[in-house]
Design a protein around this motif. Structure first.
Motif, short mmCIF file in Angstrom:
data_model
loop_
_atom_site.label_atom_id
_atom_site.label_comp_id
_atom_site.label_asym_id
_atom_site.label_seq_id
_atom_site.Cartn_x
_atom_site.Cartn_y
_atom_site.Cartn_z
N THR A 38 63.95 -20.40 36.09
CA THR A 38 63.59 -21.04 37.35
C THR A 38 62.58 -20.23 38.17
N GLN A 39 61.53 -20.86 38.53
CA GLN A 39 60.54 -20.20 39.37
C GLN A 39 60.98 -20.20 40.83
N LEU A 40 60.66 -19.12 41.49
CA LEU A 40 60.93 -19.06 42.93
C LEU A 40 59.69 -19.53 43.66
N GLU A 41 59.84 -20.57 44.45
CA GLU A 41 58.69 -21.02 45.23
C GLU A 41 58.40 -19.99 46.33
N SER A 42 57.21 -20.04 46.81
CA SER A 42 56.87 -19.10 47.88
C SER A 42 57.21 -19.73 49.21
N VAL A 43 58.47 -19.61 49.59
CA VAL A 43 58.94 -20.17 50.84
C VAL A 43 59.22 -19.02 51.81
N PRO A 44 59.33 -19.33 53.06
CA PRO A 44 59.63 -18.28 54.04
C PRO A 44 61.03 -17.72 53.85
N GLU A 45 61.86 -18.43 53.12
CA GLU A 45 63.22 -17.97 52.83
C GLU A 45 63.15 -16.70 51.99
N PRO A 46 63.97 -15.71 52.31
CA PRO A 46 63.91 -14.47 51.51
C PRO A 46 64.18 -14.77 50.04
N LYS A 47 63.54 -14.00 49.18
CA LYS A 47 63.71 -14.21 47.75
C LYS A 47 65.16 -14.02 47.33
N TRP B 160 67.78 -14.46 48.88
CA TRP B 160 68.64 -15.53 49.34
C TRP B 160 68.53 -16.75 48.42
N HIS B 161 67.27 -17.06 48.10
CA HIS B 161 67.04 -18.15 47.19
C HIS B 161 67.64 -17.84 45.82
N LEU B 162 67.45 -16.62 45.42
CA LEU B 162 67.98 -16.15 44.14
C LEU B 162 69.49 -16.30 44.09
N LYS B 163 70.11 -15.95 45.17
CA LYS B 163 71.56 -16.06 45.26
C LYS B 163 72.00 -17.51 45.06
N THR B 164 71.28 -18.42 45.69
CA THR B 164 71.61 -19.84 45.54
C THR B 164 71.47 -20.29 44.10
N VAL B 165 70.35 -19.92 43.50
CA VAL B 165 70.11 -20.31 42.12
C VAL B 165 71.20 -19.75 41.21
N LEU B 166 71.50 -18.47 41.38
CA LEU B 166 72.53 -17.85 40.55
C LEU B 166 73.88 -18.51 40.78
N SER B 167 74.16 -18.78 42.03
CA SER B 167 75.45 -19.38 42.36
C SER B 167 75.63 -20.72 41.65
N ALA C 186 61.75 -7.70 41.55
CA ALA C 186 62.13 -6.31 41.31
C ALA C 186 63.65 -6.22 41.17
N ARG C 187 64.09 -5.18 40.50
CA ARG C 187 65.52 -5.06 40.27
C ARG C 187 66.27 -4.96 41.59
N ALA C 188 65.69 -4.26 42.55
CA ALA C 188 66.36 -4.10 43.84
C ALA C 188 66.61 -5.45 44.51
N THR C 189 65.66 -6.34 44.36
CA THR C 189 65.81 -7.67 44.97
C THR C 189 66.91 -8.45 44.27
N LEU C 190 66.90 -8.36 42.95
CA LEU C 190 67.96 -9.02 42.19
C LEU C 190 69.32 -8.47 42.59
N ARG C 191 69.37 -7.17 42.77
CA ARG C 191 70.64 -6.54 43.13
C ARG C 191 71.13 -7.01 44.49
N GLN C 192 70.21 -7.28 45.39
CA GLN C 192 70.61 -7.75 46.71
C GLN C 192 71.36 -9.08 46.59
#
Lengths: 253, 253
Positions: free
Chosen positions: B4-13, B15-22, B48-54
């Motif tokens: 899944t691609q992350l769109e470039s939205v004002p939402e933090p990455k 956060w979006h990542l968390k939704t997708v993973l969830s 980046a790994r740090a972002t994924l970790r968040q």
DNA sequence: TAGTGGTCTAGACCACTCA
DNA sequence: GAGTGGTCTAGACCACTAG
């Protein structure tokens, strides 16, 4: 707070940092005071900003600090005790609680709530939004789910939505005899809407209190209330929180 | 779970990542299943790994994931409900609770506990350590503080410390008539000793339950129990000390 | 506009588990 | 020893607040 050197111990830096900062907060700062900014603090302790932030995050989680974007980091006051289980026999909206009814709409609840209510998963229920204030600060945002069956005579009383409707729903609900309540508390992170209401960023840690209101042998309503975890201490049991706070006593309204 | 691609939205990455993973966790994974490692996941999502970790940290906070160093990230089972307020009339150590007494020592309690007990801040009290297991997993570590005055006849009954001593203290305590209990819940982070007992890393989020046991008009004991916030949902039965009406008994476990 | 905390990167090394 | 998550760095830019 000095320029304390971090020894090279197997203990993580941020953990040691947290301890040092915590002690500094006790001895050298008072409530409301502003800390140096993160870049300065990191330089002072000889660590990267990310590491310093890890320590600050934990201290904020423990309710010792309060950080606000664009403003700074301040020393937080002690957590405020909020009673959650004291109005043992009361429906939401009973006289004397410090909740404020916001609005009401018909909406399909989350599956877990629908199951608790015993409604179909696609069935809409009355959804009342309330917020709770203490000492002028928002401490909780709540969603109340009330199936049609619990307020059968509501039909054409008021507007179809809005605060007036919400109050009408709660008024009808109070005609039922409340048998008991069941509370559960767990850790969560604030959804965007709750975060806004709580004056926090999305994802902020919250204590989620789920309450089932039992009447007539069924679950008549379910409440999901999210409390700010950084500022709140939830009290359960007989005499809840009588808080000591200086200043004039709150006056009856 | 796709790329899944992350769109470039004002939402933090994150956060979006968390939704997708969830959502992926809901639809494509089952409890206990192992996720790809963090480096792979980060690459797959182009962050980046740090972002994924968040994102992973938040999901762990919400009890969706379980991460273990050296092992991997697994899908967590639903939180287990642990009753905290149900044995309303019982002293700690009463028959049937699922606590395990570990040991006992004389120690000076934290200032806040000393204040609650009404003892001098330097005065040592009996300090009983217990741990609570559910489904074979440790869920809570507790420190019980019991002043001498609450167990006056303890003198020379048993060993000066250890589990036998601990049981003797609790046995003596149960001779008092329990008037009521007061619970408070707040968010904290695990101290090193608690973390070890809970099989977590220091700093892990915990729900701290503070209980005051009231007897004879005084605080006879104070308990500070730290529950794993990732795996536990604390349930407080209503059954307020007073009302007892027949009906289906609530069942433990 | 200046200063703050929030997000993000692309690396590096460490501590731990397990085959 | 290979592979995992945990810690840490030194940057960069963004979103927000306030003077």
């Amino acid at each position: 707070m000095g320029t304390t050197q971090l020894e090279s111990v197997p203990e993580p830096k941020y953990w040691h940092l947290k301890t040092v900062l915590s002690e500094a907060l006790d001895s050298e700062f008072s409530v409301g005071e502003i800390l140096p900014n993160e870049r300065d603090l990191a330089a002072r302790f000889g660590v990267a900003r990310a590491t310093l932030r890890q320590a600050l995050e934990q201290l904020e989680l423990e309710g010792r600090l309060q950080r606000r974007r664009g403003v700074g980091t301040t020393v937080a006051p002690p957590r405020v005790g909020v009673a959650v289980g004291s109005e043992q026999q009361a429906w939401p909206g009973a006289a004397g609680d410090d909740w404020q009814t916001v609005d009401c709409a018909a909406a399909v609840p989350p599956a877990s709530v629908a199951d608790a209510l015993g409604t179909d998963r696609e069935q809409a229920v009355h959804t009342v939004r309330r917020s709770r204030m203490t000492h002028g600060q928002p401490v909780a945002a709540e969603l109340l789910y009330i199936p049609e069956a619990s307020v059968p005579e509501l039909s054409a009383i008021d507007a179809p939505s809005g605060a007036a409707r919400a109050r009408a729903v709660l008024r009808e609900l109070q005609r039922l005899e409340l048998e008991s309540r069941e509370n559960a508390v767990e850790l969560g992170s604030a959804r965007a809407d709750d975060a806004k209401e709580l004056d926090r960023l999305p994802g902020a840690p919250v204590l989620v209190v789920t309450t089932r209101y039992l009447a007539g042998g069924r679950t008549a309503a379910v409440s999901v209330a999210t409390y700010r975890a950084d500022t709140c201490r939830l009290t359960f049991g007989d005499s809840g929180a009588v808080e000591i706070h200086e200043g004039p006593e709150r006056q009856a309204s």
